[in-house]
Design a protein around this motif. Sequence first.
Motif, short mmCIF file in Angstrom:
data_model
loop_
_atom_site.label_atom_id
_atom_site.label_comp_id
_atom_site.label_asym_id
_atom_site.label_seq_id
_atom_site.Cartn_x
_atom_site.Cartn_y
_atom_site.Cartn_z
N VAL A 69 0.84 -1.21 0.00
CA VAL A 69 0.00 0.00 0.00
C VAL A 69 0.87 1.25 0.00
N VAL A 70 1.87 1.28 0.86
CA VAL A 70 2.76 2.44 0.95
C VAL A 70 3.51 2.63 -0.36
N PHE A 71 4.02 1.53 -0.94
CA PHE A 71 4.73 1.64 -2.21
C PHE A 71 3.80 2.09 -3.33
N GLY A 72 2.56 1.60 -3.35
CA GLY A 72 1.60 2.01 -4.37
C GLY A 72 1.31 3.51 -4.32
N ILE A 73 1.15 4.02 -3.11
CA ILE A 73 0.90 5.45 -2.95
C ILE A 73 2.13 6.25 -3.38
N ALA A 74 3.31 5.78 -2.97
CA ALA A 74 4.56 6.45 -3.36
C ALA A 74 4.75 6.39 -4.87
N GLU A 75 4.37 5.30 -5.48
CA GLU A 75 4.49 5.16 -6.93
C GLU A 75 3.56 6.14 -7.65
N ALA A 76 2.35 6.30 -7.14
CA ALA A 76 1.43 7.26 -7.75
C ALA A 76 1.97 8.68 -7.63
N PHE A 77 2.51 9.03 -6.47
CA PHE A 77 3.09 10.36 -6.32
C PHE A 77 4.32 10.53 -7.20
N THR A 78 5.09 9.46 -7.40
CA THR A 78 6.22 9.52 -8.33
C THR A 78 5.73 9.79 -9.74
N GLY A 79 4.58 9.23 -10.09
CA GLY A 79 3.99 9.50 -11.41
C GLY A 79 3.66 10.96 -11.59
N PHE A 80 3.11 11.59 -10.54
CA PHE A 80 2.83 13.02 -10.63
C PHE A 80 4.12 13.83 -10.73
N VAL A 82 7.05 12.75 -12.00
CA VAL A 82 7.64 12.50 -13.32
C VAL A 82 6.90 13.29 -14.40
N SER A 83 5.61 13.53 -14.22
CA SER A 83 4.84 14.25 -15.24
C SER A 83 5.33 15.67 -15.45
N GLY A 84 6.07 16.23 -14.50
CA GLY A 84 6.63 17.56 -14.65
C GLY A 84 7.72 17.64 -15.71
N ASP A 85 8.49 16.57 -15.85
CA ASP A 85 9.58 16.50 -16.84
C ASP A 85 9.79 15.03 -17.23
N PRO A 86 8.91 14.48 -18.08
CA PRO A 86 8.99 13.04 -18.38
C PRO A 86 10.32 12.59 -18.96
N ALA A 87 10.93 13.39 -19.81
CA ALA A 87 12.19 12.97 -20.43
C ALA A 87 13.33 13.02 -19.43
N GLY A 88 13.36 14.04 -18.60
CA GLY A 88 14.45 14.20 -17.65
C GLY A 88 14.36 13.28 -16.44
N ARG A 89 13.15 12.91 -16.05
CA ARG A 89 12.97 12.07 -14.86
C ARG A 89 12.61 10.63 -15.23
N ARG A 90 12.86 10.28 -16.46
CA ARG A 90 12.49 8.95 -16.97
C ARG A 90 13.20 7.83 -16.23
N THR A 91 14.46 8.01 -15.91
CA THR A 91 15.23 6.95 -15.25
C THR A 91 14.63 6.58 -13.90
N VAL A 92 14.31 7.58 -13.11
CA VAL A 92 13.70 7.32 -11.80
C VAL A 92 12.35 6.65 -11.97
N GLY A 93 11.56 7.12 -12.91
CA GLY A 93 10.25 6.53 -13.15
C GLY A 93 10.32 5.09 -13.59
N VAL A 94 11.27 4.77 -14.45
CA VAL A 94 11.41 3.39 -14.94
C VAL A 94 11.87 2.47 -13.81
N ILE A 95 12.77 2.95 -12.95
CA ILE A 95 13.22 2.14 -11.81
C ILE A 95 12.05 1.84 -10.88
N VAL A 96 11.25 2.84 -10.58
CA VAL A 96 10.08 2.64 -9.72
C VAL A 96 9.09 1.68 -10.39
N LEU A 97 8.93 1.81 -11.69
CA LEU A 97 8.02 0.94 -12.42
C LEU A 97 8.49 -0.52 -12.39
#
Length: 119
Positions: A69-80, A82-97
């Motif tokens: 549950v905690v990871f799911g919530i953190a993942e959703a917030f990471t999605g928000f 990453v949406s600020g700069d998808p190309a620049g924050r792609r690495t972090v987003g892919v690792i979380v994914l």
Amino acid sequence: MDVLGRIARAISDALRDPEKLPEALILCGVLEAGAALSLIFFRVPGGVLLHHGDKALVYAYYGVLVAAVVFGIAEAFTGFWVSGDPAGRRTVGVIVLWFSILFVIIIAALGGFSSAPPK
């Protein structure tokens, strides 16, 4: 099982296109947290977890679900985030994914994405 197919398609699309990464992170995070919460509130652990009368496995079961549950919530917030700069924050987003795939497998194995009615 349609939920698992939708998650798999979102993850596959997100790994190919950085613009779809925030959507996949938010979708997977919300679904993981929701499925884990449904297991916490509506499913009683049984089988091997209660076989020997030892409560350690039951506590581990609930601990893993709370972590999901905690990871799911953190993942959703990471999605928000990453949406600020998808190309620049792609690495972090892919690792979380990639880490979210582990929790999807655990929750699916525990029955969080099943269509069977709760007992």
